[in-house]
Enzyme design. Structure first.
Site, PDB file in Angstrom:
ATOM      1  N   ILE A 179      68.100  -3.107 -14.739  1.00  0.00           N
ATOM      2  CA  ILE A 179      69.381  -3.672 -15.185  1.00  0.00           C
ATOM      3  C   ILE A 179      69.506  -3.393 -16.676  1.00  0.00           C
ATOM      4  O   ILE A 179      68.692  -3.878 -17.459  1.00  0.00           O
ATOM      5  CB  ILE A 179      69.447  -5.195 -14.971  1.00  0.00           C
ATOM      6  CG1 ILE A 179      69.001  -5.589 -13.561  1.00  0.00           C
ATOM      7  CG2 ILE A 179      70.858  -5.727 -15.234  1.00  0.00           C
ATOM      8  CD1 ILE A 179      68.741  -7.082 -13.414  1.00  0.00           C
ATOM      9  N   HIS A 180      70.501  -2.621 -17.080  1.00  0.00           N
ATOM     10  CA  HIS A 180      70.636  -2.363 -18.513  1.00  0.00           C
ATOM     11  C   HIS A 180      72.085  -2.187 -18.969  1.00  0.00           C
ATOM     12  O   HIS A 180      72.382  -2.288 -20.148  1.00  0.00           O
ATOM     13  CB  HIS A 180      69.856  -1.099 -18.900  1.00  0.00           C
ATOM     14  CG  HIS A 180      70.594   0.168 -18.608  1.00  0.00           C
ATOM     15  ND1 HIS A 180      70.633   0.737 -17.366  1.00  0.00           N
ATOM     16  CD2 HIS A 180      71.353   0.957 -19.418  1.00  0.00           C
ATOM     17  CE1 HIS A 180      71.357   1.843 -17.409  1.00  0.00           C
ATOM     18  NE2 HIS A 180      71.817   1.993 -18.638  1.00  0.00           N
ATOM     19  N   ARG A 181      72.990  -1.908 -18.042  1.00  0.00           N
ATOM     20  CA  ARG A 181      74.354  -1.550 -18.440  1.00  0.00           C
ATOM     21  C   ARG A 181      75.068  -2.754 -19.037  1.00  0.00           C
ATOM     22  O   ARG A 181      75.032  -3.858 -18.479  1.00  0.00           O
ATOM     23  CB  ARG A 181      75.111  -0.997 -17.235  1.00  0.00           C
ATOM     24  CG  ARG A 181      76.367  -0.229 -17.601  1.00  0.00           C
ATOM     25  CD  ARG A 181      76.918   0.501 -16.399  1.00  0.00           C
ATOM     26  NE  ARG A 181      76.043   1.606 -16.011  1.00  0.00           N
ATOM     27  CZ  ARG A 181      76.064   2.809 -16.560  1.00  0.00           C
ATOM     28  NH1 ARG A 181      76.913   3.071 -17.551  1.00  0.00           N
ATOM     29  NH2 ARG A 181      75.258   3.758 -16.144  1.00  0.00           N
ATOM     30  N   GLN A 182      75.744  -2.545 -20.148  1.00  0.00           N
ATOM     31  CA  GLN A 182      76.350  -3.658 -20.884  1.00  0.00           C
ATOM     32  C   GLN A 182      77.380  -4.416 -20.064  1.00  0.00           C
ATOM     33  O   GLN A 182      77.542  -5.619 -20.232  1.00  0.00           O
ATOM     34  CB  GLN A 182      76.981  -3.141 -22.180  1.00  0.00           C
ATOM     35  CG  GLN A 182      75.964  -2.824 -23.274  1.00  0.00           C
ATOM     36  CD  GLN A 182      76.604  -2.496 -24.607  1.00  0.00           C
ATOM     37  OE1 GLN A 182      77.804  -2.264 -24.694  1.00  0.00           O
ATOM     38  NE2 GLN A 182      75.809  -2.467 -25.648  1.00  0.00           N
ATOM     39  N   ASP A 232      71.662  -0.348 -12.011  1.00  0.00           N
ATOM     40  CA  ASP A 232      73.015  -0.089 -12.515  1.00  0.00           C
ATOM     41  C   ASP A 232      73.024   1.178 -13.368  1.00  0.00           C
ATOM     42  O   ASP A 232      73.976   1.453 -14.084  1.00  0.00           O
ATOM     43  CB  ASP A 232      73.577  -1.292 -13.295  1.00  0.00           C
ATOM     44  CG  ASP A 232      72.736  -1.672 -14.509  1.00  0.00           C
ATOM     45  OD1 ASP A 232      71.775  -0.948 -14.842  1.00  0.00           O
ATOM     46  OD2 ASP A 232      73.040  -2.710 -15.136  1.00  0.00           O
TER      47      ASP A 232
END
Length: 357
Positions: A206-209, A279
């Protein structure tokens, strides 16, 4: 001898550069590598150059931890300085990051031909900074390398046939890297032993802003992973920034969180997991490369062929959809032998076309 300047700055670009730079080394082209510093965490940057034996960057710009506008502007300024000094025959960029757009803009102002690897991808979501970056970069490039037929179709629909731009379908250079490094990862990585896991866990990123900066979305994804973790162990390499958001929002993960990992560790996690939740655009493909179904916590994907062939399921940030997609995916059988991305020859095509260009 032709000289090109290559711009990298984020994890997926290091992976792509590892494959393409190796192919370029077999030609007469001189490559000058510029690392913008967009990813500055050691596990997200330096380790990739060390592990993957990518030539040390000729320039380290050390630009990070700024807003999108400030970061892109600073990169344009510094990259322009490099281009004025090096006077290359072309500039090569990868993907859709701020580093990509900054390099393309700097080169365009100096009338230096731009080569875009992984061109033509569209999510059709203009709220994503990456979508803006890739559209603008494609439009000002001279040589576009497209990984899929869908990418080429996107460009044609946007009128690129009339722009005097060369479009080449080359496949996906990330698959080249996956094939090359897969045999070496077991020797380089001890991550499976250190975690004490066996085959069959769920690997999640999980990393997408759009997810991490929206508390409701982040909570929904974590809730879904917590439910899955009750049935099958979930392992999540997580950036410290996202950990901080979880703590600040009082969101309690019940799964296993580990530090961000290097490429070989990621390959080993992909090899041994049963399914991927992500993501990330790149991880969607990496799941396919290593024969694992994927559930994507986004509403759209650039890699539409993975969804069309049933390897990937889009669930957005809906907890119930996430859990249901996981369960359905675990019950299905898949044929991962289909050739969607060039089967390891994409980088050679890039090097040959640049040499001829």
């Amino acid at each position: 001898m032709k000289k090109i300047v290559t711009i990298v700055g984020a994890r997926p670009q290091f992976v792509k550069a590892a494959a393409v730079s190796r192919a370029i080394a077999q030609t007469s082209i001189k490559e000058v590598i510029v690392h913008t510093g967009q990813h500055f965490d050691k596990n997200m940057s330096d380790v990739f150059f060390q592990e993957m034996e990518i030539p040390k960057p000729d320039y380290m710009l050390d630009i990070h931890s700024l807003s999108h506008g400030a970061m892109t502007g600073r990169m344009i300024e510094k990259i322009e300085d490099v281009l004025l000094y090096e006077k290359p025959d072309g500039l090569m960029v990868y993907g859709d990051t701020n580093s990509t757009l900054a390099g393309a803009i700097a080169a365009s102002k100096l009338h230096i031909p731009i080569i875009h690897v992984e061109a033509g991808l569209r999510s059709f979501n203009m709220m994503m900074p990456e979508e803006i970056n890739r559209i603008l970069t494609d439009r000002i490039s001279s040589l576009l390398f497209c990984p899929t037929d869908a990418a080429i179709d996107n460009l044609k629909k946007e009128g690129f046939d009339h722009y005097g731009i060369k479009i080449v379908k080359n496949g996906d250079v990330m698959q080249d890297a996956a094939i090359f490094y897969a045999a070496r990862s077991a020797e380089k990585s001890k991550v499976i032993a250190s975690l004490g896991v066996e085959e069959g866990f769920v690997l999640a990123t999980i990393h997408r802003q759009e997810n991490t900066d929206d508390p409701a979305k982040l909570r929904a994804i974590v809730d879904g992973l917590n439910i899955i973790n009750q049935e099958r162990r979930v392992i999540v390499p997580l950036h410290p920034r996202t950990r901080g958001i979880l703590a600040a929002q009082g969101i309690v993960p019940e799964f296993t969180i580990i530090e961000p990992v290097g490429y070989f560790d990621m390959v080993e996690l992909l090899k041994h997991c049963a399914l991927v939740v992500t993501d990330s655009g790149g991880v969607q493909k990496e799941a396919f490369f290593f024969g694992k179904p994927c559930v994507t916590a986004r509403e759209q994907t650039e890699w539409v062929e993975l969804v069309e062939h049933g390897f990937n399921t889009l669930v957005g940030s809906d907890t119930d959809k996430l859990v249901d997609a996981y369960r359905r995916s675990m019950q299905r059988s898949y044929n991962f032998s289909i050739d969607l991305y060039g089967n390891g020859k994409a980088s050679a095509v890039v090097a040959q076309e640049i040499e001829r260009f």
